[in-house]
Design a protein around this motif. Structure first.
Motif, PDB file in Angstrom:
ATOM      1  N   LEU A  16       7.899  89.332 -41.409  1.00 36.71           N
ATOM      2  CA  LEU A  16       8.409  90.650 -41.061  1.00 36.71           C
ATOM      3  C   LEU A  16       9.926  90.625 -40.882  1.00 36.71           C
ATOM      4  O   LEU A  16      10.623  91.573 -41.269  1.00 36.71           O
ATOM      5  CB  LEU A  16       7.729  91.169 -39.798  1.00 36.71           C
ATOM      6  N   GLU A  17      10.441  89.539 -40.331  1.00 32.50           N
ATOM      7  CA  GLU A  17      11.894  89.394 -40.184  1.00 32.50           C
ATOM      8  C   GLU A  17      12.561  89.245 -41.552  1.00 32.50           C
ATOM      9  O   GLU A  17      13.630  89.797 -41.789  1.00 32.50           O
ATOM     10  CB  GLU A  17      12.217  88.186 -39.303  1.00 32.50           C
ATOM     11  N   LEU A  22      15.890  91.598 -45.867  1.00 28.98           N
ATOM     12  CA  LEU A  22      16.022  92.093 -47.234  1.00 28.98           C
ATOM     13  C   LEU A  22      16.326  93.587 -47.242  1.00 28.98           C
ATOM     14  O   LEU A  22      17.153  94.050 -48.031  1.00 28.98           O
ATOM     15  CB  LEU A  22      14.739  91.808 -48.018  1.00 28.98           C
ATOM     16  N   SER A  23      15.677  94.338 -46.364  1.00 23.41           N
ATOM     17  CA  SER A  23      15.893  95.780 -46.292  1.00 23.41           C
ATOM     18  C   SER A  23      17.321  96.122 -45.887  1.00 23.41           C
ATOM     19  O   SER A  23      17.863  97.150 -46.305  1.00 23.41           O
ATOM     20  CB  SER A  23      14.937  96.419 -45.286  1.00 23.41           C
ATOM     21  N   GLU A  24      17.928  95.284 -45.072  1.00 24.74           N
ATOM     22  CA  GLU A  24      19.284  95.545 -44.583  1.00 24.74           C
ATOM     23  C   GLU A  24      20.355  94.930 -45.475  1.00 24.74           C
ATOM     24  O   GLU A  24      21.537  95.209 -45.294  1.00 24.74           O
ATOM     25  CB  GLU A  24      19.423  95.020 -43.154  1.00 24.74           C
ATOM     26  N   SER A  25      19.958  94.101 -46.418  1.00 28.64           N
ATOM     27  CA  SER A  25      20.901  93.464 -47.326  1.00 28.64           C
ATOM     28  C   SER A  25      21.512  94.508 -48.256  1.00 28.64           C
ATOM     29  O   SER A  25      20.839  95.427 -48.717  1.00 28.64           O
ATOM     30  CB  SER A  25      20.167  92.397 -48.144  1.00 28.64           C
ATOM     31  N   TRP A  26      22.806  94.348 -48.570  1.00 28.76           N
ATOM     32  CA  TRP A  26      23.479  95.297 -49.455  1.00 28.76           C
ATOM     33  C   TRP A  26      22.810  95.314 -50.827  1.00 28.76           C
ATOM     34  O   TRP A  26      22.491  96.375 -51.358  1.00 28.76           O
ATOM     35  CB  TRP A  26      24.959  94.913 -49.587  1.00 28.76           C
ATOM     36  N   PHE A  27      22.581  94.150 -51.394  1.00 24.71           N
ATOM     37  CA  PHE A  27      22.041  94.051 -52.750  1.00 24.71           C
ATOM     38  C   PHE A  27      20.567  94.441 -52.814  1.00 24.71           C
ATOM     39  O   PHE A  27      20.148  95.214 -53.676  1.00 24.71           O
ATOM     40  CB  PHE A  27      22.234  92.621 -53.273  1.00 24.71           C
ATOM     41  N   LEU A  86      17.968  93.489 -61.766  1.00 21.87           N
ATOM     42  CA  LEU A  86      16.615  93.966 -61.446  1.00 21.87           C
ATOM     43  C   LEU A  86      15.633  92.815 -61.301  1.00 21.87           C
ATOM     44  O   LEU A  86      14.787  92.824 -60.404  1.00 21.87           O
ATOM     45  CB  LEU A  86      16.133  94.943 -62.522  1.00 21.87           C
ATOM     46  N   VAL A  87      15.728  91.838 -62.177  1.00 21.64           N
ATOM     47  CA  VAL A  87      14.828  90.681 -62.096  1.00 21.64           C
ATOM     48  C   VAL A  87      15.062  89.932 -60.790  1.00 21.64           C
ATOM     49  O   VAL A  87      14.114  89.522 -60.107  1.00 21.64           O
ATOM     50  CB  VAL A  87      15.013  89.749 -63.313  1.00 21.64           C
ATOM     51  N   ARG A  88      16.336  89.765 -60.396  1.00 18.83           N
ATOM     52  CA  ARG A  88      16.629  89.065 -59.138  1.00 18.83           C
ATOM     53  C   ARG A  88      16.083  89.829 -57.948  1.00 18.83           C
ATOM     54  O   ARG A  88      15.524  89.243 -57.017  1.00 18.83           O
ATOM     55  CB  ARG A  88      18.145  88.857 -58.981  1.00 18.83           C
ATOM     56  N   GLN A  89      16.211  91.135 -57.948  1.00 16.13           N
ATOM     57  CA  GLN A  89      15.652  91.940 -56.862  1.00 16.13           C
ATOM     58  C   GLN A  89      14.131  91.857 -56.857  1.00 16.13           C
ATOM     59  O   GLN A  89      13.516  91.727 -55.792  1.00 16.13           O
ATOM     60  CB  GLN A  89      16.098  93.398 -56.994  1.00 16.13           C
ATOM     61  N   TRP A  90      13.535  91.914 -58.025  1.00 17.34           N
ATOM     62  CA  TRP A  90      12.077  91.831 -58.110  1.00 17.34           C
ATOM     63  C   TRP A  90      11.579  90.493 -57.572  1.00 17.34           C
ATOM     64  O   TRP A  90      10.578  90.441 -56.865  1.00 17.34           O
ATOM     65  CB  TRP A  90      11.637  92.044 -59.565  1.00 17.34           C
ATOM     66  N   LEU A  91      12.276  89.403 -57.893  1.00 20.00           N
ATOM     67  CA  LEU A  91      11.870  88.088 -57.392  1.00 20.00           C
ATOM     68  C   LEU A  91      11.957  88.029 -55.870  1.00 20.00           C
ATOM     69  O   LEU A  91      11.069  87.487 -55.204  1.00 20.00           O
ATOM     70  CB  LEU A  91      12.726  86.987 -58.020  1.00 20.00           C
ATOM     71  N   GLY A  92      13.021  88.568 -55.297  1.00 24.45           N
ATOM     72  CA  GLY A  92      13.173  88.566 -53.847  1.00 24.45           C
ATOM     73  C   GLY A  92      12.098  89.379 -53.151  1.00 24.45           C
ATOM     74  O   GLY A  92      11.491  88.937 -52.173  1.00 24.45           O
ATOM     75  N   TRP A  93      11.835  90.568 -53.653  1.00 22.84           N
ATOM     76  CA  TRP A  93      10.820  91.419 -53.036  1.00 22.84           C
ATOM     77  C   TRP A  93       9.407  90.877 -53.264  1.00 22.84           C
ATOM     78  O   TRP A  93       8.536  91.030 -52.409  1.00 22.84           O
ATOM     79  CB  TRP A  93      10.944  92.855 -53.544  1.00 22.84           C
ATOM     80  N   THR A  94       9.175  90.228 -54.395  1.00 24.76           N
ATOM     81  CA  THR A  94       7.868  89.616 -54.637  1.00 24.76           C
ATOM     82  C   THR A  94       7.624  88.469 -53.665  1.00 24.76           C
ATOM     83  O   THR A  94       6.507  88.297 -53.160  1.00 24.76           O
ATOM     84  CB  THR A  94       7.767  89.109 -56.092  1.00 24.76           C
ATOM     85  N   TYR A  95       8.660  87.691 -53.400  1.00 23.29           N
ATOM     86  CA  TYR A  95       8.542  86.599 -52.434  1.00 23.29           C
ATOM     87  C   TYR A  95       8.160  87.141 -51.053  1.00 23.29           C
ATOM     88  O   TYR A  95       7.247  86.622 -50.399  1.00 23.29           O
ATOM     89  CB  TYR A  95       9.867  85.830 -52.357  1.00 23.29           C
ATOM     90  N   VAL A  96       8.822  88.197 -50.614  1.00 20.86           N
ATOM     91  CA  VAL A  96       8.516  88.778 -49.308  1.00 20.86           C
ATOM     92  C   VAL A  96       7.103  89.356 -49.306  1.00 20.86           C
ATOM     93  O   VAL A  96       6.360  89.204 -48.333  1.00 20.86           O
ATOM     94  CB  VAL A  96       9.568  89.837 -48.923  1.00 20.86           C
TER      95      VAL A  96
END
Length: 164
Positions: A16-17, A22-27, A86-96
């Motif tokens: 959750l943290e 990730l939600s507060e990150s600029w990118f 977009l791929v980098r964002q997708w990888l980060g959100w998929t990890y979370v």
């Protein structure tokens, strides 16, 4: 009830943290808000790459003699940066998403050599599942549509470049 649960996982490694970070990150916050903010950010990245890609494409003797194809080739090549973002964002959100949906949490106390696993209590699993379904899944859906659109634009532009 969560206050009663003793959690050995360091706070910054809790799913959750990680979601909050990730939600507060600029990118990574680009796809969390309005769809227009994601489109605007991707359009800016494309526009930044367009002159450079057109300049590189102008090195081709064939394209230099055909300005419409030169512009289309530069525009298609400039789509690579937004697609990579977009791929980098997708990888980060998929990890979370994976961390939120998991029944246990893998964490490290002080380094890579002392990895541990902690089983989430039912209340944590329920809370994480709700966040994954109602917060992260729409973000991943938005990113998937944007990646499909960027890939479609690349294919359409490449086809147009061939047709010209």
């Amino acid at each position: 009830m969560d206050e009663l649960v003793s959690c050995p996982v360091p706070p910054e490694q809790r799913p959750l943290e990680e979601f909050q970070q990730l939600s507060e990150s600029w990118f990574f916050s680009w796809p969390t808000g309005e769809v227009s903010s994601l489109k605007r950010s991707l359009l800016i990245s494309w526009m930044l790459m367009l002159p450079l890609c057109t300049l590189v494409a102008s090195g081709s003797l064939t394209l230099k003699a055909d300005p419409p194809r030169l512009v289309v080739a530069g525009a298609v090549a400039a789509l690579v940066l937004p697609l990579l973002l977009l791929v980098r964002q997708w990888l980060g959100w998929t990890y979370v998403m994976h961390r939120l949906l998991s029944e246990s949490v893998d964490y490290e106390e002080s380094g890579w050599y002392d990895g541990q696993t902690w089983e989430k209590p039912l209340s944590w699993r329920t809370r994480d599942l709700l966040v994954a379904r109602h917060e992260v899944r729409p973000i991943l859906s938005r990113l998937g549509r944007a990646m499909a659109m960027a890939a479609g634009l690349m294919l359409g532009g490449a086809s147009l470049c061939q047709a010209l």
